[in-house]
Design an enzyme around this catalytic site. Structure first.
Site, PDB file in Angstrom:
ATOM      1  N   HIS A 126      48.330  48.610  29.994  1.00 55.06           N
ATOM      2  CA  HIS A 126      48.715  47.505  30.871  1.00 55.06           C
ATOM      3  C   HIS A 126      50.054  47.790  31.550  1.00 55.06           C
ATOM      4  O   HIS A 126      50.200  47.659  32.769  1.00 55.06           O
ATOM      5  CB  HIS A 126      48.787  46.216  30.052  1.00 55.06           C
ATOM      6  CG  HIS A 126      49.233  45.033  30.846  1.00 55.06           C
ATOM      7  ND1 HIS A 126      50.535  44.610  30.892  1.00 55.06           N
ATOM      8  CD2 HIS A 126      48.538  44.216  31.674  1.00 55.06           C
ATOM      9  CE1 HIS A 126      50.622  43.564  31.691  1.00 55.06           C
ATOM     10  NE2 HIS A 126      49.424  43.297  32.166  1.00 55.06           N
TER      11      HIS A 126
ATOM     12  N   ARG B 282      39.768  40.302  45.120  1.00 52.91           N
ATOM     13  CA  ARG B 282      38.908  40.222  43.941  1.00 52.91           C
ATOM     14  C   ARG B 282      39.097  38.866  43.279  1.00 52.91           C
ATOM     15  O   ARG B 282      40.229  38.485  42.959  1.00 52.91           O
ATOM     16  CB  ARG B 282      39.260  41.328  42.944  1.00 52.91           C
ATOM     17  CG  ARG B 282      38.344  41.296  41.735  1.00 52.91           C
ATOM     18  CD  ARG B 282      38.634  42.425  40.773  1.00 52.91           C
ATOM     19  NE  ARG B 282      39.860  42.190  40.048  1.00 52.91           N
ATOM     20  CZ  ARG B 282      40.390  43.066  39.188  1.00 52.91           C
ATOM     21  NH1 ARG B 282      39.806  44.218  38.977  1.00 52.91           N
ATOM     22  NH2 ARG B 282      41.510  42.796  38.558  1.00 52.91           N
TER      23      ARG B 282
ATOM     24  N   ASP C 233      37.367  50.613  34.831  1.00 52.23           N
ATOM     25  CA  ASP C 233      36.408  50.033  33.901  1.00 52.23           C
ATOM     26  C   ASP C 233      35.144  50.878  33.815  1.00 52.23           C
ATOM     27  O   ASP C 233      34.532  50.985  32.752  1.00 52.23           O
ATOM     28  CB  ASP C 233      36.057  48.593  34.313  1.00 52.23           C
ATOM     29  CG  ASP C 233      37.142  47.629  33.857  1.00 52.23           C
ATOM     30  OD1 ASP C 233      38.154  48.107  33.306  1.00 52.23           O
ATOM     31  OD2 ASP C 233      36.994  46.416  34.059  1.00 52.23           O
TER      32      ASP C 233
ATOM     33  N   CYS D 188      38.723  51.635  44.017  1.00 45.51           N
ATOM     34  CA  CYS D 188      39.992  50.919  43.823  1.00 45.51           C
ATOM     35  C   CYS D 188      40.539  51.119  42.428  1.00 45.51           C
ATOM     36  O   CYS D 188      41.468  50.443  42.022  1.00 45.51           O
ATOM     37  CB  CYS D 188      39.821  49.439  44.137  1.00 45.51           C
ATOM     38  SG  CYS D 188      38.664  48.607  43.035  1.00 45.51           S
TER      39      CYS D 188
END
Lengths: 886, 886
Positions: free
Chosen positions: B467, B629, B781, B843
């Site tokens: 993160h 998004r 992801d 992205c």
């Protein structure tokens, strides 16, 4: 121009039994009965294409329909000698729905269409006003409800008030004049509610009824039913219009229903009920007790009412003969409806009858003996999932049930016991010989010994593939999961179900087949694996192509699996061996060790225990293949979670609690599913797999010497995503195998393969097959990674998906053939391209799901592996897949 | 028979510059220099095939090699007039390694091969014994080390002892007799250590040296270097054998190194150093201060030593001319080595020179102006990643560094500030105008405002895509992650680095480009975006096919992105908007609400804030596309985690802490990555996306009116795995769009698309493209789900993967083309099959990685989107991809 209307009557028909796509099940079966010369009131069926047209064209009918209906109606008139709307010999019709498969009670129907003020008078003249007006008021009530949107209760209320006002108790107390008055009140209410008079034109009535029946295809109840039963909306409903016959025209009339065999036991005896001088709806309504059909049945039931066999011997004999004829024609047990109208027998319906699993087995086996069907056909007659009823005890369907909550039917079978809230209490109680139900918000691997000890498991969180569900199914323990209305207060030892508060020691029953949680002890039925079961399983085995193995981790599992006919173990999860008492201590020592030497010392303690496990398994399986998956879960699963447990464990191990906490914190993962587990453990801690490989080879050597049977272990490496991972582990295993062979003098044949459970493994299957001698599709994890969906967390939000109709089926229960299925195809293709004889199996939960098994057969896997209790289901499903595939 | 030996010398050569695969970089460049007539000592090169043969055949040489070497040696003899081992005019040779790309200092070399007792005497006769025996002892020392395995230090020690015993301080104090004595001592030691005399046969020496140089290809250092630099082991090393020349043969001799331009600034001036009467190794050893080459340089350095230009004007002029000729020939800035032997200039090496990024830019641009190269060639000369040096401040490479720890270089640039341990402290300090470094074990979304406030971020856990790393790169804040030797004690406010304990307020510097954590304040260099940078970027833009957008969530991001040339926003993560102060309260209210109404009330408070965010973004982007998004993270991310925070938040919200805890517990997930997030939130809570869609359309209407620019929002739905999910959301968005159009009178053109970040979305891309107008590959992801690998957890165990050579590159940094890449190809193909004009972008973090950008270009994506600070890198990488693809 496509034909839209199919007539039947008087021994001929436009349709037949194979046309249920067009005519619905009811229409097709009526046409068939008519075609083979049985007495069926004449009528016609509007095909399902009318329904499709109706919804595609703003609720309008195809232009050609009117003429076709008029012609068909005229044909019915010719057969019956009656005319629609005629005031002398009027024709009344029933308008009924009919989908391809039965949707009992979901769609609308309207009887007595064609009645109006003039017609009712005409009928009154021939059959009496009481009969005529009773029929009329029934018609108005139904038509107003179904076609005009006036609630049935509104008119029912008028009747109740009228009876009160006039001192009548029963409907039969009403005279013709009373009925006439009620009819007037009904018509006035309809007119008031809808702003228009009740229609008197029989044709208006007919088209109104047809439209309403079609519209009912889209009502909410029907939509829900379709979703639950996988019925596509596009199928639509047919509409059958049929001349009315009446079982309530006096003492020589009757209505009844029958099964051609006993639906509970399968015994070959006509089984059913009738009522004299009654309508069909009264037989099933429960207001009057129906009478037996046969004298045999009457003697058994001690009924004082005459059996039909006695009261109307002529029509009965004809009916019994027809039932036999129908069975021979349809080659199945049937459920039929009939009416005797003034001595004349009419068949109103016939369809394949629902039956208990036990009955289904007996009927299938008997019919093969009777020469009605062959063994392959018999195999297709049994729903594989229904076999579960036979394999577990179940709550007696007749027993009273005090339902506390309904959760998910996570592991079949029923169990009664005292509530306990911890695995320790479960183990202690079991040791003391008491039956307990382990109640938890959810379970973790530390609860395994408690789950083994308990008779049943109940959780308030988690779905069909939560830890509790998977383990319970694996060990055959009944389980209800995700009973979210329940609240567990473990600290207080309280289970709250609404206003009911239960405490430790209170008795509950769980029904893992329905998901029900019941208060107290419920009456149970024991499992019975009859000769019919064994016969059918034998046929299945000689028919199927797919092998069937079991997922079995313990000697107990393995024994059950062999008892149920498993041909090997397709998945032995070695981690379960580490949770047992005495072992988890050594496991934790290994995890806490600071160095490889420390880890090796702890593993050395585990080696003899693990070797003993494998010796047991190999002995039980006696030369059948055993696929052993090396350690898979992340190490933190072996550490205690709650602060209290941490303190206990630390004290027992003689290490400071801080040390344990620090290690747990270091091992903690955001997403353990995607974390440091499977082969990744072997990359960082090769000594673990090394110990496991040694235990396997040493055990195989022991059994080879003691039993004289060659053990062929299949060693499976989990979570491989790159061939390099597998190569590294293979080198290690080969080295250990060579060492053990030198030490013991026994050279064990073994193979090394991998789980395919990551999308990357699917893509690289061609590479991986250079090293892997087998693939086992781990479809639980593959489903998780394909969808990006945690099965531990999905239960909550997938409800919203189901509610919105986005996801038809739980992908963890039935294989997602469009996603995960394509991956299986890709990996199968790429794997075989590299290694044509690679052995392919599946070991996820899907290995026990019939629809998924069909898919596995279709893509050409070699075997499926499932929980021991699913093995018979898989054997049958595999046989059905072979039959369907040929 | 393949040729194995390639000779050069006297203006001809068998090889050329394009043959570095066979001859190594050194051999190829020597051949080329010789070929174009430059003065190169004659020699020959054994091709890399000899190396391959050597290792494939148990360290033996190809049979034909001996004859080829003898012939080549004879040719060198003819050119030099000297013979190998001849006692009158002896030939000495250097034996050097040479791989395809430079591996400085990794491989072995031996000079002066051919010296023995007889030859040294012969040389002594012509050049004096001091020179002869100094050369001999150097040779023995090197040969004993490289060939015979006698540690260099062992002989060095003998020399030191000899000097002590004889009162000598410097090597130059030793007489010829001394050297002779030392040589004897050396030979005795070698004999003692190896059990064999130092070889006297020059041919034995030569073959020993050749074998040793080849063997050094496999030494541990070289293997590590190859792994770090992606050099395949199979390439092997060539071996160049070349006649020795000596820069230490008196006052008319010298040795030097030079760059043809200034390697720091790129200025077109000869830049280098030399030493008179010295060996090349002395110039770079640092024992003696070298002198300047040019008078200009001497004046700048204030050196008292004469420049070569002055001391040896003839050889210098020749050398300067050769440098110009080499640049014109190789069309690049070069790094050269030379020797002047008794007035005669010899070129020993020439290769492409390393240079700073700033120099690289200037040289590329200058060379285009000079007509040496064209703009496309100039673009390929710059490593895109090196541009980062220009975009961030950096620690002055000359500055002293007190390194506390080295973590991962997670976000480039350097920052100095006081240590703070919480986001709150960071915000407070920033408010007070103090520079701070936020130090955490790891960060969560709640720390975002602190990360914005801090000058830099340091964490002790987590990898390159943790993160902290992702956010820091996104906002351009320097960051060092996973500095695991540091310990953070947040409660005590202590940061421990080994024995050093730092407390809140102590000053540290982090270098996000190297991963270093430094004590105190370090000297910094400011970023300079020179005209050369702009020129090159212009060329890149006119050359590339791929569009380049930025991932930007805030107005600040968007401004930076436009400043760096982004052509739109490819990813605006709306969740970051909810973490800001004042908003998180409303967000938490929504999460705590019991009903949809309650949620809608809370969302109504967020609407104006979110709308204002979009107004800002749309104004800044001024008509460029903005991909927004919709909310992606699970709701629990918005709730406080620590007990202390829970109490604070509950008090601030006026709800009981138990309520907050209960809700958090209910939302808790085992695997949040695979949990209730993305479009799944919209299925269960459609009102959230509804609010977001409204904010977007209302903002677009505002900007359309105020700026007169048509805003074309691209609305992106995350985590779609089934087209049904997207259909549902599209219906909702379309409805909101129509409503806002009615209310505002502005009809906004918009498109709806989806992230492709789940393997299932890849497989179903054909369906999904029926609804989606664009795909954006969310490769972060997608990498997680493809590998089944949590990027939050992977850092720890992927170290073991790197150590065992299983995973060459971090798949979160550089796209896994074999796995994730195949998915991109599949989804691209299936998406385009359904919708040929579908817009395709990426992205994930990979959008800023040059190797991944090349892949994106190759598969035909339309654009890449990356953090604002990576935009220039992406522009250049995209241009290079186009050039390589054509």
């Amino acid at each position: 121009m496509t034909r839209l209307v199919y007539g039947f009557g008087d021994g001929t028909s436009d349709g037949n039994a194979r046309m249920s796509d067009l005519l619905g099940d009811k229409g097709a079966d009526l046409a068939e009965m008519c075609r083979i010369g049985l007495p069926v009131p004449p009528g016609f069926t509007l095909s399902t294409e009318v329904c499709s047209y109706f919804f595609a064209h703003g609720h309008s009918f195809p232009p050609s329909l009117k003429d076709e209906v008029e012609a068909a109606l005229a044909a019915v008139g010719r057969i019956t000698g009656r005319q629609f709307g005629d005031a002398t010999a009027p024709l009344l019709v029933a308008v009924r729905s009919g989908s391809r498969t039965p949707m009992p009670g979901m769609l609308a129907s309207v009887l007595n269409v064609g009645l109006n003020d003039a017609v009712v008078a005409a009928i009154g003249r021939t059959d009496g006003d009481a009969f005529a007006f009773d029929s009329y008021r029934r018609f108005i009530q139904a038509y107003a409800d179904v076609v005009m949107g006036v609630e049935r209760d509104e008119l029912e209320e008028i009747l109740d008030l009228y009876k009160d006002d006039n001192g009548h108790l029963l409907d039969t107390d009403l005279s013709a004049a009373d009925w006439r008055a009620v009819v007037d009140l009904y018509k006035a209410r309809v007119s008031e509610a809808t702003g228009q008079p009740f229609p008197q034109d029989p044709h208006v009535q007919l088209w109104g009824a047809i439209a309403a029946v079609i519209r009912s295809w889209m009502n909410a109840r029907a939509a829900t039913y379709r979703k639950l039963h996988d019925i596509p909306e596009s199928w639509g409903s047919a509409v059958t219009v049929q001349a009315m016959v009446f079982g309530n025209r006096g003492e020589h009339s009757a209505a009844g229903v029958a099964f051609t065999r006993n639906p509970s036991t399968g015994e070959k005896l006509l089984y059913g009920e009738y009522l004299p001088d009654a309508l069909g709806e009264e037989v099933v309504s429960g207001f009057r007790s129906p009478h037996d059909l046969t004298e045999t049945a009457r003697q058994l039931s001690l009924s004082e009412h005459a059996a039909l066999e006695t009261s109307m011997p002529g029509p009965f004999a004809r009916f019994a003969a027809i039932c036999g004829e129908l069975e021979r024609h349809f080659r199945d047990m049937l459920d039929v409806e009939f009416v005797i109208e003034q001595g004349e027998l009419w068949m109103l319906q016939c369809r394949r009858a629902r039956r208990s699993t036990k009955a289904a087995l007996r009927i299938a086996v008997d019919m093969v003996a009777e020469g009605l069907i062959d063994a392959r056909e018999a195999l297709t007659r049994i729903d594989p999932l229904s076999l579960e009823q036979l394999l577990h005890p179940s709550v007696d369907p007749e027993a009273h049930r005090h339902i506390l909550a309904t959760g998910l039917p996570a592991s079949p079978g029923a169990a009664t016991g005292e509530i306990v809230f911890s695995a320790e209490d479960a183990a202690a109680a079991a040791h003391a010989g008491r039956a307990v139900i382990l109640v938890r918000s959810d379970t973790s691997p530390e609860d395994i010994h408690g789950m083994h000890a308990a008779k049943g498991v109940l959780t308030t969180r988690g779905g069909m593939t939560s830890h509790a569900a998977v383990v319970a199914r694996g060990i055959g323990t009944p389980c209800v999961c995700g009973a979210s209305v329940l609240r567990v207060d473990r600290a207080q030892g309280i289970l709250t179900a609404g206003a009911t508060r239960l405490k430790k020691g209170d008795v509950i029953t769980i029904d893992g087949s329905t998901g029900q949680v019941l208060l107290g002890r419920a009456a149970m039925l024991r499992p019975e694996l009859t000769g019919d079961f064994a016969t059918l399983m034998g046929w299945a085995d000689s028919c199927r192509r797919l092998g069937v193995r079991a997922n079995a981790d313990t000697p107990a599992d393995a024994r059950v699996a062999r008892g149920f006919g498993a041909e090997g173990i397709g998945l032995c999860r070695t981690e379960h061996m580490f949770f047992e008492h005495g072992r988890i201590v050594a496991m934790r020592e290994m995890i806490l060790a600071d160095s490889e030497d420390g880890r090796r010392a702890a593993l050395a303690k585990l080696l003899p225990m693990q070797r003993a496990d494998f010796v047991d398994l190999f002995e039980i399986m006696h030369g059948l293949p055993v696929t052993i998956r090396l350690l898979d879960p992340p190490l933190h699963e072996f550490l205690p979670k709650s602060p209290a447990d941490v303190i206990d464990v630390a004290a027992a191990m003689g290490v400071p609690a801080e040390r344990l906490i620090e290690r747990a914190e270091h091992l903690r993962e955001e997403n353990p599913m995607l974390g440091h587990r499977g082969v990744r453990l072997a990359i960082s801690h090769p000594e673990i797999y090394e110990m496991q490989a040694r235990a396997i080879f040493e055990a195989a050597a022991v059994v080879a010497k003691s039993q004289g049977v060659a053990v062929v272990p299949e060693i499976m490496v989990p979570l491989v995503g790159m061939v390099e991972e597998l190569d590294l582990v293979k080198t290690l295993i080969d080295r250990v195998a060579a060492a053990v062979a030198r030490e013991t003098g026994v050279s064990v044949r073994y193979s090394i393969g991998t789980m395919i459970e990551l999308p990357r493994a699917v893509l690289r299957a061609g590479d991986i097959a250079r090293t892997a001698e087998f693939f086992s599709f781990g479809t639980n994890d593959l489903t998780q990674t394909t969808y990006g969906l945690s099965r531990d967390d999905a239960a909550g939000f997938l409800e919203a998906y189901a509610a919105r109709g986005i996801m038809a089926k739980d992908p963890f229960a039935t294989l997602d053939t469009e996603g995960v299925g394509e991956f299986i195809r890709i990996a199968t293709g790429r794997g075989r391209a590299t290694r044509p004889d690679i052995k392919l199996g599946i070991c996820g939960e899907h290995g026990g799901d019939p629809a998924s098994i069909r898919f596995c057969d279709e893509v050409g896997l070699d075997y499926v592996s499932c929980s021991p209790f699913r093995v018979p289901i898989a054997r049958l499903a595999a046989a059905q897949a072979t039959i369907k595939g040929t």
